[in-house]
Design a protein around this motif. Structure first.
Motif, PDB file in Angstrom:
ATOM      1  N   GLN A 333       0.387  -1.239  -0.355  1.00 58.55           N
ATOM      2  CA  GLN A 333      -0.200   0.009   0.430  1.00 58.55           C
ATOM      3  C   GLN A 333       0.327   1.398   0.075  1.00 58.55           C
ATOM      4  N   GLN A 334       1.979   1.353   0.366  1.00 61.40           N
ATOM      5  CA  GLN A 334       3.093   2.113   0.233  1.00 61.40           C
ATOM      6  C   GLN A 334       3.938   2.286  -0.561  1.00 61.40           C
ATOM      7  N   GLY A 335       4.018   1.665  -1.457  1.00 60.31           N
ATOM      8  CA  GLY A 335       4.523   1.098  -2.811  1.00 60.31           C
ATOM      9  C   GLY A 335       5.517   0.643  -2.762  1.00 60.31           C
ATOM     10  N   ILE A 336       5.936   0.015  -1.732  1.00 59.92           N
ATOM     11  CA  ILE A 336       7.319  -0.555  -1.679  1.00 59.92           C
ATOM     12  C   ILE A 336       7.204  -2.679  -1.345  1.00 59.92           C
ATOM     13  N   ALA A 337       7.862  -2.691  -2.202  1.00 67.36           N
ATOM     14  CA  ALA A 337       8.065  -3.589  -2.199  1.00 67.36           C
ATOM     15  C   ALA A 337       8.483  -4.415  -1.379  1.00 67.36           C
ATOM     16  N   PHE A 338       7.667  -5.900  -1.107  1.00 67.58           N
ATOM     17  CA  PHE A 338       8.432  -6.769   0.499  1.00 67.58           C
ATOM     18  C   PHE A 338       9.535  -7.501  -0.211  1.00 67.58           C
ATOM     19  N   LYS A 339       9.833  -7.807  -1.345  1.00 65.85           N
ATOM     20  CA  LYS A 339      10.943  -7.850  -2.053  1.00 65.85           C
ATOM     21  C   LYS A 339      12.172  -6.896  -1.559  1.00 65.85           C
ATOM     22  N   GLY A 340      13.056  -6.712  -0.985  1.00 66.66           N
ATOM     23  CA  GLY A 340      13.893  -5.762  -0.656  1.00 66.66           C
ATOM     24  C   GLY A 340      13.982  -5.050   0.215  1.00 66.66           C
ATOM     25  N   ALA A 341      12.706  -4.770   1.006  1.00 67.59           N
ATOM     26  CA  ALA A 341      12.501  -3.973   1.924  1.00 67.59           C
ATOM     27  C   ALA A 341      13.173  -4.190   3.433  1.00 67.59           C
ATOM     28  N   ARG A 342      13.026  -3.209   4.393  1.00 70.31           N
ATOM     29  CA  ARG A 342      13.633  -3.723   5.349  1.00 70.31           C
ATOM     30  C   ARG A 342      12.863  -3.807   6.750  1.00 70.31           C
ATOM     31  N   VAL A 343      12.692  -4.805   6.886  1.00 70.93           N
ATOM     32  CA  VAL A 343      11.411  -5.410   8.214  1.00 70.93           C
ATOM     33  C   VAL A 343      12.745  -5.979   9.762  1.00 70.93           C
ATOM     34  N   HIS A 344      11.910  -5.416   9.943  1.00 69.84           N
ATOM     35  CA  HIS A 344      12.743  -4.845  11.865  1.00 69.84           C
ATOM     36  C   HIS A 344      11.242  -5.770  12.356  1.00 69.84           C
ATOM     37  N   ILE A 345      11.895  -6.173  12.844  1.00 71.48           N
ATOM     38  CA  ILE A 345      10.773  -7.540  13.906  1.00 71.48           C
ATOM     39  C   ILE A 345      11.130  -6.912  15.197  1.00 71.48           C
ATOM     40  N   LEU A 346      10.369  -6.462  16.284  1.00 71.85           N
ATOM     41  CA  LEU A 346      10.174  -6.322  17.740  1.00 71.85           C
ATOM     42  C   LEU A 346       9.871  -7.313  18.817  1.00 71.85           C
ATOM     43  N   GLY A 347      11.060  -8.031  19.002  1.00 69.97           N
ATOM     44  CA  GLY A 347      10.513  -8.777  19.685  1.00 69.97           C
ATOM     45  C   GLY A 347      10.349 -10.384  19.202  1.00 69.97           C
ATOM     46  N   VAL A 348      11.230 -11.094  19.720  1.00 74.26           N
ATOM     47  CA  VAL A 348      11.200 -12.437  19.247  1.00 74.26           C
ATOM     48  C   VAL A 348      10.906 -13.502  20.331  1.00 74.26           C
ATOM     49  N   SER A 349      10.605 -13.238  21.032  1.00 71.50           N
ATOM     50  CA  SER A 349      10.919 -14.556  21.924  1.00 71.50           C
ATOM     51  C   SER A 349       8.903 -15.140  22.113  1.00 71.50           C
ATOM     52  N   TYR A 350       9.160 -16.310  22.671  1.00 75.95           N
ATOM     53  CA  TYR A 350       7.371 -16.282  21.929  1.00 75.95           C
ATOM     54  C   TYR A 350       6.588 -16.039  23.135  1.00 75.95           C
ATOM     55  N   LYS A 351       7.110 -14.795  23.723  1.00 79.93           N
ATOM     56  CA  LYS A 351       6.088 -14.189  24.585  1.00 79.93           C
ATOM     57  C   LYS A 351       6.784 -13.146  26.010  1.00 79.93           C
ATOM     58  N   ARG A 352       5.591 -12.124  26.221  1.00 75.44           N
ATOM     59  CA  ARG A 352       6.597 -10.953  27.139  1.00 75.44           C
ATOM     60  C   ARG A 352       7.547 -11.308  28.215  1.00 75.44           C
ATOM     61  N   ASP A 353       8.730 -10.210  28.197  1.00 72.01           N
ATOM     62  CA  ASP A 353       9.631 -10.051  29.204  1.00 72.01           C
ATOM     63  C   ASP A 353      10.224 -12.050  29.503  1.00 72.01           C
ATOM     64  N   ILE A 354      10.542 -12.543  28.789  1.00 76.96           N
ATOM     65  CA  ILE A 354      11.259 -14.167  28.636  1.00 76.96           C
ATOM     66  C   ILE A 354      11.829 -13.918  27.583  1.00 76.96           C
ATOM     67  N   SER A 355      12.758 -14.907  27.470  1.00 73.65           N
ATOM     68  CA  SER A 355      14.005 -14.964  26.893  1.00 73.65           C
ATOM     69  C   SER A 355      13.956 -16.243  25.685  1.00 73.65           C
ATOM     70  N   ASP A 356      13.147 -16.812  26.191  1.00 73.15           N
ATOM     71  CA  ASP A 356      11.959 -18.312  25.854  1.00 73.15           C
ATOM     72  C   ASP A 356      11.854 -17.746  23.913  1.00 73.15           C
ATOM     73  N   THR A 357      13.237 -19.020  23.071  1.00 77.05           N
ATOM     74  CA  THR A 357      12.533 -18.555  21.862  1.00 77.05           C
ATOM     75  C   THR A 357      11.729 -19.503  21.477  1.00 77.05           C
ATOM     76  N   ARG A 358      11.525 -20.951  21.647  1.00 82.91           N
ATOM     77  CA  ARG A 358      11.899 -22.111  21.132  1.00 82.91           C
ATOM     78  C   ARG A 358      10.155 -21.717  20.966  1.00 82.91           C
ATOM     79  N   GLU A 359      10.027 -22.561  19.272  1.00 84.96           N
ATOM     80  CA  GLU A 359       8.181 -22.529  18.955  1.00 84.96           C
ATOM     81  C   GLU A 359       7.391 -21.496  18.369  1.00 84.96           C
ATOM     82  N   SER A 360       8.402 -19.855  19.126  1.00 83.10           N
ATOM     83  CA  SER A 360       8.147 -18.423  18.540  1.00 83.10           C
ATOM     84  C   SER A 360       7.237 -18.353  17.390  1.00 83.10           C
ATOM     85  N   PRO A 361       6.949 -17.350  17.358  1.00 80.80           N
ATOM     86  CA  PRO A 361       5.940 -17.293  15.522  1.00 80.80           C
ATOM     87  C   PRO A 361       7.058 -15.361  15.083  1.00 80.80           C
ATOM     88  N   ALA A 362       7.912 -15.696  15.782  1.00 84.21           N
ATOM     89  CA  ALA A 362       8.856 -14.516  15.527  1.00 84.21           C
ATOM     90  C   ALA A 362       9.528 -14.673  15.060  1.00 84.21           C
TER      91      ALA A 362
END
Ligand code: NAD
Length: 448
Positions: A333-362
């Motif tokens: 919608q912004q006229g930006i192709a996903f290919k080559g777009a810079r996508v920044h993910i905020l939060g990769v653990s599976y839930k808030r305030d912990i470090s566990d990334t097992r099965e994380s949707p991120a």
């Protein structure tokens, strides 16, 4: 009952259960925890705080070395907790399984993952049981805490232990007590969460209830190990199904232009008959995505279909892909192709305030974005580095220049440490899958 009162209970010499009861009441019992992870380590410290000497057994020598040096690797457990328990000699971390022979109680907190075929992988439980069987002696209480399908304790664990010739309920005692710890939850520690206990015999139940009754605020005894096993699976299936329901409702709301978060907030004002569940980018962790599949597997093995679990799994598992597609649409919608777009993910653990990334949707969203050609980066104060698709990633600070340099920031995990105002002010476009920016008025934010 105080320790001094119980110290005078009559003990029939040679009566294994009376001797164990006496030792438990007087804190002379030596306890052991096999598996010092998210569940086992907090449990070991709960036992130790209640005044018992606890031997922590793990096959991971790095974990044992860290604990022996006073370092915790679990967010909910502080270094000072470990140091205190070590100093008091109430926590003895070891890889030496021979220590089992000297223990009065052994609890098992090893992983119960799924195989690639989505079948229960009980190999960790059976390895722990093997280690116990080789050293089982009269008077020991064995408690399985790992989540598993109903029938595991009775059909797999008990026969193995009885191969020793010792008899359950007379020579040794066996129970199942599901672990209900909620990592990152500051309000409910292991001690505060009521413990459900089911023994193989009534005496097994009594002894297990006595053990936990000395250490946690509330114990609820059920009639069998099967019931106790099923309790945990019902709890987590309930969560999985309700999260799937709200995820599906959220997709429908998004399609029709209704703010699902406002709907849930309003529905939650009903004081009865409604419990709020919140939509998100998908399920993660070692419990909610996995435990219902254990139940599904067991039901199928018994010839009984459980349709809700299948449907919930289908909806919840599709969420990371659905979120990635929405991210693509937003950039489009912004006229930006996903290919080559810079996508920044905020939060990769599976839930808030912990470090566990097992099965994380991120991680799934990151993988899908990489496959689609996006340039992916991430920020997570709890996960300094990770490897995905053979590439190493390092967490970036949530700083204005990092946010300004991306095309899209996706809030996948709503850590309380994140500065949401900074995120909204500096990222050109924010896709908020958790409603973390609620209350911040900004036109560049899309809530999913
Ligand atoms: N993580 C949670 O939030 C949570 C909550 C409730 C219940 N559970 C259940 O508790 C169990 C443990 O989960 P976890 O998250 O603590 O796992 P974890 O991976 O954090 O820890 C398991 C530990 O067991 C050790 N281990 C594996 N095999 C062993 C063996 N044979 N002998 C000794 N140690 C061994 C591993 O090295 C690891 O340190 C699982 O059944 C899980 O479903 C987990």
């Amino acid at each position: 009952m105080s320790t001094s009162e119980v110290a005078v209970i009559p003990v029939r010499i040679g009566d294994a259960s009376m001797e164990l009861e006496y030792k438990l009441r007087t804190r002379q019992a030596s306890l052991g925890v096999i598996g010092l992870g998210y569940v086992g380590l907090p449990l070991a410290l709960t036992f130790s705080r209640a005044g018992y000497a606890v031997t922590g057994l793990d096959v991971d020598s790095k974990r044992v070395a860290a604990l022996s040096a006073g370092h915790s690797y679990i967010t909910d457990v502080s270094d000072s907790d470990i140091a205190h328990a070590l100093k008091e000699r109430r926590l003895i971390p070891t890889t030496d399984m021979d220590q089992i022979a000297g223990l009065d109680v052994v609890t098992i907190c090893v992983p119960t993952p799924l195989r690639k075929t989505k079948e229960p992988d009980l190999s960790y439980i059976m390895a722990a049981i093997d280690a116990i069987t080789q050293r089982l002696r009269r008077g020991q209480l064995i408690v399985l805490e790992s989540t598993t399908y109903p029938g595991t304790t009775e059909e797999l664990v008990l026969p193995k232990l009885q191969e020793t010739g010792l008899k359950v309920g007379k020579d040794f005692f066996l129970a199942f007590s599901p672990e209900r710890v909620d990592p990152g939850n500051q309000n409910y520690s292991t001690q505060k969460i009521p413990k459900v206990v089911g023994g193989t015999t009534p005496r097994c139940s009594e002894l297990a209830a006595l053990l936990y009754g000395e250490c946690v605020d509330q114990v609820h005894v059920v009639s069998s190990t099967r019931v106790a096993e099923m309790v945990k699976l019902l709890e987590n299936t309930f969560r999985s199904v309700n999260i799937a329901l709200v995820n599906e409702i959220a997709l429908m709301c998004s399609h029709t232009g209704i703010d699902v978060w406002e709907v849930i907030q309003a529905a939650a004002t009903k004081p009865f008959g409604f419990m709020p569940f919140y939509p998100g980018p998908g399920l993660g962790g070692h419990c909610i995505p996995i435990d219902p599949i254990y139940l599904l597997w067991k039901a199928r093995a018994d010839g009984f279909p459980l349709r809700f679990i299948d449907l919930a799994d289908e909806i919840n598992s599709s969420m990371p892909r659905t979120m990635t597609i929405r991210a693509m649409e937003l950039l489009n919608q912004q006229g930006i192709a996903f290919k080559g777009a810079r996508v920044h993910i905020l939060g990769v653990s599976y839930k808030r305030d912990i470090s566990d990334t097992r099965e994380s949707p991120a991680l799934e969203i990151m993988k899908l974005s990489l496959t689609a050609g996006a340039i992916v980066s991430y920020s997570d104060p709890f996960v300094p580095a990770l490897t995905l698709q053979g590439r190493d990633f390092h967490s970036l600070p949530v700083a204005a220049e990092v946010l300004r340099s991306c095309d899209l920031a996706i809030i996948v995990t709503d850590h309380s440490q994140f500065d949401y105002e900074c995120i909204v002010n500096h990222a050109p476009l924010v896709f908020d899958t958790r409603n973390a920016t609620n209350g911040l008025q900004a036109e560049n934010v899309v809530r999913g």
